[in-house]
Write a protein that holds these residues in place. Structure first.
Motif, PDB file in Angstrom:
ATOM      1  N   GLY A   1      36.869  49.040  44.806  1.00 31.07           N
ATOM      2  CA  GLY A   1      36.209  48.382  43.682  1.00 31.07           C
ATOM      3  C   GLY A   1      34.735  48.230  43.979  1.00 31.07           C
ATOM      4  N   ALA A   2      33.894  49.064  43.363  1.00 32.55           N
ATOM      5  CA  ALA A   2      32.450  49.021  43.601  1.00 32.55           C
ATOM      6  C   ALA A   2      31.928  47.605  43.364  1.00 32.55           C
ATOM      7  CB  ALA A   2      31.734  50.013  42.690  1.00 32.55           C
ATOM      8  N   ASN A   3      30.833  47.264  44.007  1.00 33.83           N
ATOM      9  CA  ASN A   3      30.366  45.881  43.970  1.00 33.83           C
ATOM     10  C   ASN A   3      29.972  45.402  42.581  1.00 33.83           C
ATOM     11  OD1 ASN A   3      30.934  45.746  46.646  1.00 33.83           O
ATOM     12  ND2 ASN A   3      28.820  45.606  47.349  1.00 33.83           N
ATOM     13  N   GLY A   4      29.543  46.306  41.734  1.00 34.06           N
ATOM     14  CA  GLY A   4      29.288  45.921  40.350  1.00 34.06           C
ATOM     15  C   GLY A   4      30.563  45.487  39.652  1.00 34.06           C
ATOM     16  N   VAL A   5      31.667  46.126  39.993  1.00 31.29           N
ATOM     17  CA  VAL A   5      32.974  45.745  39.437  1.00 31.29           C
ATOM     18  C   VAL A   5      33.414  44.392  39.994  1.00 31.29           C
ATOM     19  CG1 VAL A   5      35.406  46.408  39.271  1.00 31.29           C
ATOM     20  CG2 VAL A   5      33.615  48.150  39.075  1.00 31.29           C
ATOM     21  N   GLN A   6      33.114  44.144  41.274  1.00 33.09           N
ATOM     22  CA  GLN A   6      33.435  42.840  41.851  1.00 33.09           C
ATOM     23  C   GLN A   6      32.687  41.730  41.113  1.00 33.09           C
ATOM     24  OE1 GLN A   6      35.830  42.692  44.192  1.00 33.09           O
ATOM     25  NE2 GLN A   6      35.911  44.909  44.048  1.00 33.09           N
ATOM     26  N   ALA A   7      31.428  41.989  40.794  1.00 32.64           N
ATOM     27  CA  ALA A   7      30.629  40.997  40.071  1.00 32.64           C
ATOM     28  C   ALA A   7      31.212  40.739  38.680  1.00 32.64           C
ATOM     29  CB  ALA A   7      29.180  41.471  39.969  1.00 32.64           C
ATOM     30  N   LEU A   8      31.648  41.797  38.014  1.00 33.74           N
ATOM     31  CA  LEU A   8      32.272  41.638  36.694  1.00 33.74           C
ATOM     32  C   LEU A   8      33.587  40.864  36.793  1.00 33.74           C
ATOM     33  CD1 LEU A   8      31.690  45.172  35.118  1.00 33.74           C
ATOM     34  CD2 LEU A   8      30.627  43.017  34.410  1.00 33.74           C
TER      35      LEU A   8
END
Length: 590
Positions: free
Chosen positions: A441-448
């Protein structure tokens, strides 16, 4: 490159900060008393420094090799190191006794995993993926599958993988095409291709147990029609012996920027025999058990690479002679002073050191909550534990790996030109650390995930509880004069996070782009706050300790509060800017 496990810091966190011995009522905790923990940590530290660290550069230079038959050979020494690992019983530490495990607490497994990942991240991924596969099978598979596969996975004879991504879909698993055709005997024929499969094929274990997401014929479209299957490399006979080779093969090894010692495979399934794990069409739920385990493991990798990069940069900074201290010569008998006298070198080292120790404290705190979630009989305690694990997993995965990469780059910078030369080894830490920001899970996805699902779950119960703990901890720390900066730092960070959360609730719900556009800064703001919280817990745990260790702890934590916490204002400002300026441009204006 060198690595010495930070055993003293780990023991301080477990013994004093977290006081894990206060949880003797939980299964397995009494078997991991302080003396036992110390012996285990020291033995793993020795294994890491003597066996795994020397193989780190070997793996980077040699990589893995694929032959015409789809067999993968790992770098020199990797297989022997793995044999030593399983002979030492390391793979059994946290597994249940009924499957051959030692049943020791999860927090101890996390501490050991940090050491292993620092010493050799590529090698660590082989047993690391197995732990996640074990967890998914344990929670969702039927008893027959558990008895058939788990004992050999626990003792390390077999390893495991997770197969999600396909060439046309990564994050959006609803698009996956791998199909499962049911057979009369209850098995399924699995056909499709999976990519980016870590440890998908290798020569270190007798068998590899793949966990594969696939769609049963006739299943609903999207994520509601996905099932999870066990697909072994070699079929397993009724007596537990290995049978015929299953038609699953590595078709290609990816040429990667880093983690060269780990086999990242394109896996081709050509009617391979598979067995359903859990309910049909409920595969994502089962896989998320593994994903959450893996995300904590990846957060750990960010810290681990930051730690080994720091240790090597520190050694270089003490040894490298260049220039004079601005306040007068330190090395008066030599031609120049070591570069550690220079404020800018110290800035880089202190940025990394203050992150490492704060992040380690937070990681182990969450690991202890994981033990509580799984082992406690107290419903309220379990609820708190599950809330914190859900809330903190995306924060740690995203923030730790972002900073892990940044810190590896900073440590490389300490070396100057030598940091850019391969023989010094610093570029490997940078290259290896980079993947942790992307996979699981790319970090942008983690933020979302954090903004879209976690902070609002159960009417914001988890984050409200965290805010309450921050306030309580700040008040306790404020009673200690030497920790004044700790109190101020935590209050500053918590207030900024509270302000950002209110803004998100007000502006994110009316315009989802506001929430999404601000989510990355929100994740980092949360990460800084969580580390300030961790530092306050450590400061409080020092009590009246006046040792050099304690004095250094307070200096390091104070640095974090004075030099890192002020960054929350920048993140808060960007959050409140909203999404207008990033979304109003037309596509052709870029």
């Amino acid at each position: 490159m060198d690595y010495k496990a930070p055993v003293k810091d780990i023991e301080f966190l477990l013994n004093q900060t977290l006081n894990v011995d206060a949880y003797q009522n939980l299964a397995g905790f009494a078997d991991a008393d302080q003396d036992t923990r110390s012996a285990i940590l020291e033995e793993m530290a020795k294994f890491c420094s003597e066996v795994l660290t020397p193989l780190n550069k070997v793996g980077d230079h040699q990589g893995c090799k694929l032959d015409a038959d789809g067999n993968v050979t790992t770098p020199d020494g990797f297989k022997d190191a793995y044999n030593q690992y399983i002979e030492g019983g390391w793979s059994t530490i946290g597994a249940l006794p009924e499957f051959g495990g030692q049943g020791l607490p999860y927090y101890l497994s996390v501490a050991l995993s940090e050491m292993v990942s620092s010493a050799n991240m590529s090698w660590a991924m082989y047993p690391g993926l197995s732990r996640g596969a074990y967890a998914a099978i344990l929670v969702h598979a039927n008893d027959e599958l558990k008895q058939k596969y788990l004992p050999k996975m626990v003792d390390g004879t077999w390893t495991g993988t997770m197969n999600l991504t396909e060439p046309h879909c990564g994050t959006d698993l609803g698009l996956l095409r791998t199909k499962a055709v049911p057979n009369a005997d209850g098995s399924y024929d699995i056909t499709g291709q999976k990519i980016f499969i870590s440890a998908g094929e290798h020569d270190m274990a007798e068998n590899i147990i793949h966990l594969v997401l696939a769609r049963i014929e006739g299943a609903p479209e999207g994520t509601k029609g996905i099932s999870l299957f066990i697909v072994p490399k070699f079929m397993v006979n009724e007596d537990g012996s290995l049978g015929a080779r299953n038609p699953v093969k590595c078709g290609k090894l990816e040429e990667k920027m880093g983690i060269h010692g780990n086999a990242t495979c394109v896996m081709n399934y050509d009617g391979a025999k598979g067995y359903l794990v859990g309910e049909a069409n409920k595969g994502l739920k089962a896989m998320f058990v593994m994903m959450n385990e893996a995300r904590l493991g990846v957060a750990l990798q960010g810290l681990a690479q930051s730690e080994i990069a720091y240790q090597n940069a520190l050694t270089y900074a003490k040894d490298r002679i260049q220039g004079r201290a601005l306040t007068g010569a330190v090395n008066k008998d030599g031609p120049a002073d070591p570069i550690i006298v220079h404020p800018d070198v110290r800035r880089m080292l202190m940025d990394i050191k203050s992150f490492n120790e704060g992040a380690r404290g937070l990681l182990y705190w969450v690991a202890l909550w994981s033990d509580i979630a799984h082992l406690s009989d107290d419903k309220k305690q379990k609820e708190i534990a599950e809330d914190y694990m859900a809330l903190m997993t995306p924060v740690m995965k995203g923030y730790f790996t972002d900073k892990g990469f940044d810190n590896a780059v900073m440590a490389q910078q300490v070396y100057g030109g030598h940091g850019f030369i391969e023989e010094w080894g610093m570029s490997q830490f940078v290259r290896d650390a980079r993947i942790a920001m992307i996979y699981e899970g790319a970090n942008g996805v983690q933020a979302l995930d954090l903004v879209g699902r976690k902070i609002g779950a159960n009417n914001g119960r988890a984050i409200q509880r965290f805010f309450g703990e921050c306030d309580k901890l700040a008040n306790e720390v404020g009673k200690r004069g030497e920790l004044k900066k700790f109190k101020e730092g935590l209050k500053t960070a918590k207030n900024a996070l509270f302000d950002a959360s209110l803004w998100m609730m007000k502006n994110g719900l009316t315009n989802f782009n506001n929430a999404a556009g601000s989510s990355y800064d929100y994740m980092h703001l949360f990460g800084i706050t969580a580390l300030a919280f961790s530092w306050c817990k450590q400061g409080l745990a020092l009590g009246n300790d006046n040792s050099e260790f304690a004095k250094t702890k307070i200096k390091t934590g104070t640095y974090f509060m004075e030099r890192i916490v002020p960054m929350v204002d920048a993140h808060l400002g960007k959050i409140k800017a909203g999404s207008k300026t990033m979304m109003e441009m037309g596509v052709d204006e870029f």
